[in-house]
Design an enzyme around this catalytic site. Structure first.
Site, PDB file in Angstrom:
ATOM      1  N   SER A  55       0.855  -1.186   0.000  1.00  0.00           N
ATOM      2  CA  SER A  55       0.000   0.000   0.000  1.00  0.00           C
ATOM      3  C   SER A  55       0.890   1.234   0.000  1.00  0.00           C
ATOM      4  O   SER A  55       2.088   1.166   0.253  1.00  0.00           O
ATOM      5  CB  SER A  55      -0.906  -0.008   1.227  1.00  0.00           C
ATOM      6  OG  SER A  55      -1.809  -1.095   1.179  1.00  0.00           O
ATOM      7  N   HIS A 225       9.230   3.513  -3.188  1.00  0.00           N
ATOM      8  CA  HIS A 225       9.201   2.966  -1.834  1.00  0.00           C
ATOM      9  C   HIS A 225      10.008   3.830  -0.876  1.00  0.00           C
ATOM     10  O   HIS A 225      10.535   3.346   0.122  1.00  0.00           O
ATOM     11  CB  HIS A 225       9.739   1.533  -1.809  1.00  0.00           C
ATOM     12  CG  HIS A 225       8.878   0.566  -2.548  1.00  0.00           C
ATOM     13  ND1 HIS A 225       9.133   0.201  -3.854  1.00  0.00           N
ATOM     14  CD2 HIS A 225       7.757  -0.098  -2.187  1.00  0.00           C
ATOM     15  CE1 HIS A 225       8.215  -0.659  -4.242  1.00  0.00           C
ATOM     16  NE2 HIS A 225       7.360  -0.849  -3.254  1.00  0.00           N
ATOM     17  N   GLY A 414      20.656 -12.538  10.934  1.00  0.00           N
ATOM     18  CA  GLY A 414      20.688 -13.510  12.021  1.00  0.00           C
ATOM     19  C   GLY A 414      19.498 -14.423  12.133  1.00  0.00           C
ATOM     20  O   GLY A 414      19.401 -15.183  13.095  1.00  0.00           O
ATOM     21  N   ASP A 415      18.573 -14.417  11.156  1.00  0.00           N
ATOM     22  CA  ASP A 415      17.345 -15.206  11.318  1.00  0.00           C
ATOM     23  C   ASP A 415      17.304 -16.467  10.459  1.00  0.00           C
ATOM     24  O   ASP A 415      16.347 -17.229  10.521  1.00  0.00           O
ATOM     25  CB  ASP A 415      16.111 -14.351  11.019  1.00  0.00           C
ATOM     26  CG  ASP A 415      16.046 -13.902   9.555  1.00  0.00           C
ATOM     27  OD1 ASP A 415      17.038 -14.111   8.822  1.00  0.00           O
ATOM     28  OD2 ASP A 415      15.012 -13.341   9.155  1.00  0.00           O
ATOM     29  N   THR A 458      12.462 -14.345   2.914  1.00  0.00           N
ATOM     30  CA  THR A 458      12.884 -14.694   1.558  1.00  0.00           C
ATOM     31  C   THR A 458      13.150 -16.181   1.402  1.00  0.00           C
ATOM     32  O   THR A 458      12.741 -16.809   0.429  1.00  0.00           O
ATOM     33  CB  THR A 458      14.148 -13.894   1.184  1.00  0.00           C
ATOM     34  OG1 THR A 458      13.828 -12.494   1.190  1.00  0.00           O
ATOM     35  CG2 THR A 458      14.651 -14.278  -0.199  1.00  0.00           C
ATOM     36  N   SER A 459      13.834 -16.792   2.396  1.00  0.00           N
ATOM     37  CA  SER A 459      14.153 -18.213   2.277  1.00  0.00           C
ATOM     38  C   SER A 459      12.884 -19.050   2.269  1.00  0.00           C
ATOM     39  O   SER A 459      12.777 -20.028   1.522  1.00  0.00           O
ATOM     40  CB  SER A 459      15.081 -18.659   3.407  1.00  0.00           C
ATOM     41  OG  SER A 459      14.465 -18.462   4.672  1.00  0.00           O
ATOM     42  N   THR A 511      24.438 -17.727  -2.530  1.00  0.00           N
ATOM     43  CA  THR A 511      23.082 -17.972  -2.055  1.00  0.00           C
ATOM     44  C   THR A 511      22.912 -19.480  -1.874  1.00  0.00           C
ATOM     45  O   THR A 511      23.837 -20.257  -2.156  1.00  0.00           O
ATOM     46  CB  THR A 511      22.023 -17.469  -3.063  1.00  0.00           C
ATOM     47  OG1 THR A 511      22.088 -18.289  -4.242  1.00  0.00           O
ATOM     48  CG2 THR A 511      22.261 -16.003  -3.434  1.00  0.00           C
ATOM     49  N   ASP A 566      28.014 -19.012   3.091  1.00  0.00           N
ATOM     50  CA  ASP A 566      26.644 -18.497   3.042  1.00  0.00           C
ATOM     51  C   ASP A 566      25.757 -19.330   3.955  1.00  0.00           C
ATOM     52  O   ASP A 566      25.742 -20.574   3.849  1.00  0.00           O
ATOM     53  CB  ASP A 566      26.105 -18.560   1.608  1.00  0.00           C
ATOM     54  CG  ASP A 566      24.665 -18.101   1.540  1.00  0.00           C
ATOM     55  OD1 ASP A 566      24.433 -16.902   1.711  1.00  0.00           O
ATOM     56  OD2 ASP A 566      23.778 -18.960   1.358  1.00  0.00           O
ATOM     57  N   GLY A 568      22.459 -19.842   4.170  1.00  0.00           N
ATOM     58  CA  GLY A 568      21.427 -20.631   3.515  1.00  0.00           C
ATOM     59  C   GLY A 568      21.984 -21.832   2.786  1.00  0.00           C
ATOM     60  O   GLY A 568      21.416 -22.927   2.819  1.00  0.00           O
TER      61      GLY A 568
END
Length: 592
Positions: A55, A225, A414-415, A458-459, A511, A566, A568
């Protein structure tokens, strides 16, 4: 920038603004829970066109829903993409499905991933869906934008209008997509603003900070944005327009020469970012049109000036140029489609009196129009062997969480480790509570549902897109009868190719693809799971010292990437090692 608003509760602001659209246009309805504006049923079947985003860009996207334009618009919170679940509901239960669906999204990572996940879910259910990503901004050149590509800004509304008109004429999904893409490929846009904006509900900016622009400065290349542009300059309006048109049209600028105007017909769109007065927009329009004719001998055949895609109350404007080309579909031209009437509150065409008098009260209330139960594919796997392998892989992911978190603390936010652990624990819980069916497609689909409900960010979106596509690819291999390593390899390869449509990540970009790609390639070529898992770990190890091309690491900077792999990629390689039954574990990397 002003921090004063009439409504300071951002959630209430978005919800009430969406509700207002049903008041100003009686032909549209609102799914309150999912923030979807959609056309009320009762009109002739046609290709449905869906768009959306955060929005704060009003009248995009909800106010463009109506006859001759969009079939549905999906709204996120301010400047944040809607969730994949919102998008899935819009595709599968809020629009006509008979003639297919075109999903048009602007080129922003969050939007692409969320809409991509919804699209893949719809495809896995058997729907005809095409997705088009629009990137028209030239404010950031090729070198700086890299693999991410051009942002989508106001030129996107021309794609909406032209494709919406063609769909209303009864064209096929193939033709609607073709003309929409042709339109997108022939648009270039650039914005500029005198200041950034304040988002309602957020703390007021520090007056001593460098957050705002100086009184004499203008930001060239401003996005929608609130993000910075390509640079700040002290320049008057004629000088600013000269610079903007040069970035749009100068063929000698190799970094920005995206559009070659080779047509006698050009459409000009001058868009208000939300805070420029109508009086001043008139002056801006006159300056742009005058310079186009004087310096480029361009006389637009259509000029649209007004508020189409905003950045809240941004004190700026954007210029979009559409090079009109032949659609080659044996039907109407781009100009005819642009001129076609539409009935959307955000467009210039008024609502017809027949619509007001109809006083339609029809709505769409079904939760999902397409059955969610996955049909058996006949592609068999051994339930116990599969459960054992999955359990080993998931337990290894959980055990690796401290290492993954430590790596992500250095190069990200860190997540990553927690997100992977949360998803792994949820799948293990599912495996403990229900038996696998022995049908590869049904069992992968069960995992997909868990991932979609428990993994965010994102992951989570990447895994959900990949697994949805994997289920679809396995179904296409059902004639094999048994899910052999060869079948898995082919399906994984196809799913990887599908994933590449939603992210530009390739091996070497640091990645999770650096672990996924060697696993898929090795499994496809050898049929050996252990060799594939070892190749995946080697790929993950290779990311240590590799500079990132994508993801949050790009913005963080520093030398952390030299110290750790990386996160991930490492977490995914742990899963592959686990399912392959490899017990050896290389020592983790120290964080200096």
């Amino acid at each position: 920038m002003s921090a004063k608003h009439f409504i300071n509760d951002a959630t209430h602001l978005v919800n009430s603004a969406l509700q207002a659209l049903t008041i100003t246009n009686p032909s549209v309805a609102l799914d309150v829970e999912n923030k979807i504006i959609y056309r009320r049923p009762g009109h002739a079947p046609q290709v449905s066109i869906i768009s959306g985003g955060g929005s704060g860009h009003e009248p995009s996207f909800g106010a463009f829903v109506g006859a001759g334009l969009l079939s549905a618009g999906v709204a996120g919170t301010i400047f944040a993409s809607p969730s994949a679940e919102q998008i899935r509901k819009a595709i599968m239960s809020r629009v006509d499905l008979e003639k297919g669906i075109l999903v048009t999204v602007m080129n922003y990572t969050g939007d692409i991933l969320s809409f991509g996940m919804g699209v893949e879910k719809a495809k896995a259910s058997g729907l005809k869906v095409e997705m088009l990503v629009v990137g028209d901004d030239v404010g950031v050149g090729r070198k700086r934008s890299g693999k991410v590509g051009r942002r989508g800004i106001a030129g996107t509304v021309l794609v909406h209008k032209i494709s919406g008109a063609l769909a209303a004429r009864g064209a096929s999904l193939e033709d609607v997509y073709k003309v929409a893409k042709l339109t997108a490929d022939n648009i270039a846009s650039i914005g500029a603003s005198l200041d950034h904006v304040h988002v309602p509900g957020r703390a007021a900016p520090d007056p001593n900070s460098n957050e705002g622009l100086a009184s004499e400065e203008v930001e060239v290349g401003m996005g929608i944005h609130n993000e910075p542009g390509s640079g700040r300059e002290v320049v008057n309006l004629p000088g600013l327009v000269t610079k903007m048109l040069k970035q749009l049209l100068d063929q000698k600028d190799e970094d920005r020469a995206y559009l070659n105007v080779n047509s006698n017909e050009v459409v000009l769109l001058i868009n208000n970012l939300g805070g420029v007065s109508e009086l001043e927009m008139g002056g801006i329009t006159a300056e742009v049109v005058g310079q186009l004719e004087k310096d480029y001998n361009i006389k637009p055949v259509r000029i649209l000036a007004g508020t189409y895609m905003t950045s809240l109350n941004g004190l700026g404007f954007s210029i979009s140029i559409l090079n009109v080309v032949n659609t080659n579909i044996g039907g109407p031209s781009m100009i005819q489609l642009l001129d076609d009437p539409c009935e959307a509150a955000g467009w210039t065409a008024p609502i017809r009196k027949e619509t007001w008098e109809a006083k339609s009260t029809q709505t769409r209330e079904d939760s999902v129009a397409v059955a969610e139960d996955t049909k058996a594919s006949g592609l068999k796997l051994d339930p116990e062997t599969t459960k054992t392998a999955l359990t080993a892989g998931l337990q290894r992911v959980i055990a690796a969480e401290p290492d993954v978190t430590r790596y992500d603390t250095v190069v990200g936010d860190g997540d990553c480790g927690i997100g992977l652990k949360r998803g792994a624990e949820a799948i293990l819980k599912m495996l403990s509570e229900s038996k696998l069916s022995g049908d590869a497609v049904i069992d992968v689909s069960k995992v997909v549902q868990v991932v979609e409900n428990t993994m965010d960010g994102t992951s989570g979106a990447l895994y959900a897109i990949f697994l949805n596509s994997l289920a679809h690819s396995l179904r296409e291999q059902s004639s094999a009868g048994e899910a052999t390593p060869k079948v898995w390899g082919a399906a994984l390869k196809q799913a990887s190719e599908s994933l590449s449509r939603y992210t530009p990540a390739q091996p070497g970009d640091r990645t999770l693809v650096d672990a996924l790609h060697p696993f898929v390639e090795t499994l496809t070529s050898t049929g050996n799971l252990k060799q594939a898992a070892e190749a995946s770990r080697k790929g993950a190890e290779g990311t240590k010292g590799m500079q990132a091309s994508l993801g949050r690491t790009v913005y963080i900077g520093g030398s952390g990437f030299e110290q750790v792999p990386d996160p991930g990629a490492w977490g995914l390689s742990e899963f592959f090692l686990g399912i392959a039954g490899l017990k050896t574990s290389e020592p983790g990397y120290e964080v200096v």
